[in-house]
Design a protein around this motif. Structure first.
Motif, mmCIF file in Angstrom:
data_model
loop_
_atom_site.group_PDB
_atom_site.id
_atom_site.type_symbol
_atom_site.label_atom_id
_atom_site.label_comp_id
_atom_site.label_asym_id
_atom_site.label_seq_id
_atom_site.Cartn_x
_atom_site.Cartn_y
_atom_site.Cartn_z
ATOM 1 N N TRP A 1 0.842 -1.186 0.000
ATOM 2 C CA TRP A 1 0.000 0.000 0.000
ATOM 3 C C TRP A 1 0.878 1.236 0.000
ATOM 4 N N ASN A 2 0.272 2.380 -0.160
ATOM 5 C CA ASN A 2 1.021 3.631 -0.138
ATOM 6 C C ASN A 2 1.400 3.988 1.298
ATOM 7 N N GLU A 3 2.594 4.528 1.454
ATOM 8 C CA GLU A 3 3.033 4.934 2.794
ATOM 9 C C GLU A 3 2.196 6.114 3.277
ATOM 10 N N ASN B 1 5.535 14.814 11.452
ATOM 11 C CA ASN B 1 6.696 14.032 11.868
ATOM 12 C C ASN B 1 6.307 12.808 12.691
ATOM 13 N N GLU B 2 5.032 12.428 12.609
ATOM 14 C CA GLU B 2 4.526 11.263 13.334
ATOM 15 C C GLU B 2 5.115 9.973 12.761
ATOM 16 N N VAL B 3 5.481 9.046 13.623
ATOM 17 C CA VAL B 3 5.882 7.708 13.195
ATOM 18 C C VAL B 3 4.613 6.862 13.114
ATOM 19 N N LEU B 4 4.206 6.549 11.899
ATOM 20 C CA LEU B 4 2.985 5.785 11.680
ATOM 21 C C LEU B 4 3.318 4.326 11.402
ATOM 22 N N ARG B 5 2.411 3.455 11.841
ATOM 23 C CA ARG B 5 2.545 2.019 11.623
ATOM 24 C C ARG B 5 1.252 1.505 11.009
ATOM 25 N N TYR B 6 1.182 0.197 10.861
ATOM 26 C CA TYR B 6 0.000 -0.414 10.267
ATOM 27 C C TYR B 6 -0.324 -1.718 10.989
ATOM 28 N N THR B 7 -1.610 -1.960 11.202
ATOM 29 C CA THR B 7 -2.052 -3.262 11.694
ATOM 30 C C THR B 7 -2.622 -4.024 10.504
ATOM 31 N N SER C 1 3.215 -3.601 11.262
ATOM 32 C CA SER C 1 4.304 -3.308 10.342
ATOM 33 C C SER C 1 4.580 -1.814 10.314
ATOM 34 N N TYR C 2 5.870 -1.457 10.277
ATOM 35 C CA TYR C 2 6.263 -0.062 10.077
ATOM 36 C C TYR C 2 6.480 0.242 8.602
ATOM 37 N N LEU C 3 6.429 -0.790 7.779
ATOM 38 C CA LEU C 3 6.646 -0.651 6.350
ATOM 39 C C LEU C 3 5.322 -0.825 5.620
ATOM 40 N N PRO C 4 5.151 -0.222 4.434
ATOM 41 C CA PRO C 4 3.875 -0.323 3.708
ATOM 42 C C PRO C 4 3.768 -1.635 2.923
#
Length: 502
Positions: free
Chosen positions: A427-429, A434-440, A470-473
């Motif tokens: 998916w797109n990042e 400056n937030e560190v976003l992650r994904y479930t 995941s911290y990666l898309p």
């Protein structure tokens, strides 16, 4: 009678959970942390130096440690980056730590914090920078250029063999804030954590004290002890304010001693029921630590008291302390993640000690009255001794850290461009300042209707279908008849609405 019956039921539940599979299906939300102590090389590294060979060994040890954390479905790593006014990262303010390079002030040739942040995120783990805010020495006299400057400026406060940066000095408090700022701004950490070192233990509270004149010239109208506690409060509040101004998604917590809030110390002051165990609240009068004040003032996001005693300890039994801390955190609208110790395993790796640890993790779950569960294990070197029991029991399934709604990101973006290529979702990042976003990432059997896949408590998709964070898309998913879903997860662990793909 009701209270006694409740406790009997609780203890029966704890016993059953510790010896059987009752907790095999873990909760969706749970903080599962581990302390990685670098002072004296307790957990890492086994060898100090700056040669290429030592660097390779140190990195390999970190990789192995973090692989274990990932494989155990841990969520968070507390990596000690500052223990004695020295650091494990590239700093413009303090000298390199001898515990990594072998010599204070000498570079190891690489940046351990930068490496750990990236390595944690590659494995879906949160990385917390563990800072000792005041400790300078436990007996060693340091003489790097910054050390000499601190001594000449009168920044250090000593009692016995223990020396700290003097919390009573505004310049010292500002320095600690700037050290924390350097970490928060320079590294993509998920959180910052202090431990339980404040004033020197049992420093006199009379005219013989080395900070007596400072106290009299600063706030003679205050009680001496209250003045010291206020200095600690100021430091904590200033660090929290800096984080919220700089990167509000970064979480901040403290790990104080395990007993606080007795009737003769701070319970009444902060409107909390007294901690009803026999053990004393020594931290209040001996090191001037007052955790209820931080919770009351909302200058921490979580508390992780070191409840380092067996469940049946005569004066500090685990269950009443866990329950009291959970109640305190809930009263003030913050989170409680109890710290437990495996140090007894070093000499007595017995079935009873294993049972005690599993019982304490279960206790932290059962003590929670707001669903914000959590345990932090001290320390990383002991994890191999308990790995099989954790992955077969309490930590059998992945988890997401509890949501800190007071820190939630406004207008959290959702996932865009979700596609499936073979066994990989991409998916797109997502970005937000400056937030560190992650994904479930979730995998829902095609036979399960959308509505049935949602959590009963309203917390998005049920944890039964959680694959991981995941911290990666992108994410590798199991093949089969599934509908996959991805949510954006902000620094406060609040989720966006899910986006689905078959």
């Amino acid at each position: 009678m009701i209270k006694i019956t409740t406790h009997i039921i609780l203890f029966l539940s704890l016993f059953l959970s510790a010896i059987g599979p009752a907790w095999a299906d873990g909760p969706k939300r749970e903080f599962r942390g581990v302390w990685v102590a670098t002072v004296w090389g307790i957990d890492w590294p086994s060898k100090q130096g700056s040669s290429q060979a030592v660097q390779r060994q140190q990195k390999k040890e970190l990789d192995d440690l973090l692989d274990r954390c990932r494989d155990l479905n841990m969520t968070s790593v507390f990596f000690q980056v500052r223990s004695m006014g020295d650091v494990m990262y590239q700093s413009s303010l303090e000298p390199w730590s001898a515990f990594v390079s072998g010599k204070r002030g000498e570079s190891p040739g690489w940046d351990p914090l930068a490496y750990v942040v990236e390595a944690c995120h590659d494995r879906g783990l949160e990385c917390y920078a563990w800072v000792n805010p005041f400790r300078w020495s436990s007996g060693t006299d340091y003489n790097t250029v910054p050390d000499k400057r601190w001594k000449q400026s009168g920044w250090l406060l000593a009692h016995g063999k223990y020396t700290v940066f003097n919390p009573g000095l505004e310049a010292v408090r500002e320095h600690i804030v700037e050290i924390c700022r350097e970490i928060v701004e320079g590294y993509r950490i998920d959180g910052l954590v202090f431990d339980d070192y404040f004033y020197p233990n049992k420093i006199p509270e009379n005219s013989s004290a080395p900070d007596y004149e400072l106290y009299k010239s600063t706030a003679p109208w205050m009680d001496f002890g209250d003045w010291r506690r206020a200095n600690v409060h100021k430091t904590v509040a200033d660090v929290y304010a800096m984080i919220n101004d700089t990167r509000p998604g970064v979480k901040f917590g403290i790990s104080p001693a395990g007993v606080a809030g007795k009737s003769d110390t701070s319970a009444k002051k902060w409107g909390m029921e007294k901690c009803d165990v026999k053990a004393a609240d020594w931290q209040y009068r001996e090191i001037y630590s007052d955790p209820l004040g931080w919770l009351y003032q909302h200058t921490v996001d979580f508390i992780s008291p070191q409840i380092y005693w067996p469940t049946t300890h005569a004066t500090a039994p685990y269950e009443p302390l866990s329950r009291w801390w959970s109640d305190a955190a809930n009263l003030y609208g913050r989170h409680f993640y109890g710290s437990v110790t495996m140090e007894s395993f070093a000499k007595n790796d017995t079935p009873e000690n294993h049972r005690q640890l599993l019982t304490q993790i279960a206790t932290n779950r059962l003590s929670s009255i707001d669903g914000n569960l959590g345990t932090v294990i001290y320390s990383a070197k002991f994890l191999p001794k308990i790995s099989d029991e954790l992955i077969d029991g309490h930590f059998a399934t992945p988890s997401v850290t509890p949501a800190m709604t007071w820190k939630s990101t406004p207008e959290l973006p959702g996932v865009t461009g979700l596609k499936k290529h073979g066994s990989r979702l991409e998916w797109n990042e997502a970005t937000l300042g400056n937030e560190v976003l992650r994904y479930t990432v979730y995998a829902i059997p095609a036979s399960v209707p959308y509505d049935d896949a949602m959590a009963d408590d309203g917390d998005g998709i049920s944890g039964d279908y959680l694959l991981g964070v995941s911290y990666l898309p992108r994410y590798e998913v199991p093949e089969g008849k599934y509908r996959y879903a991805v949510c954006v997860l902000d620094g406060a662990s609040c989720e966006s609405e899910p986006v689905y793909i078959k």
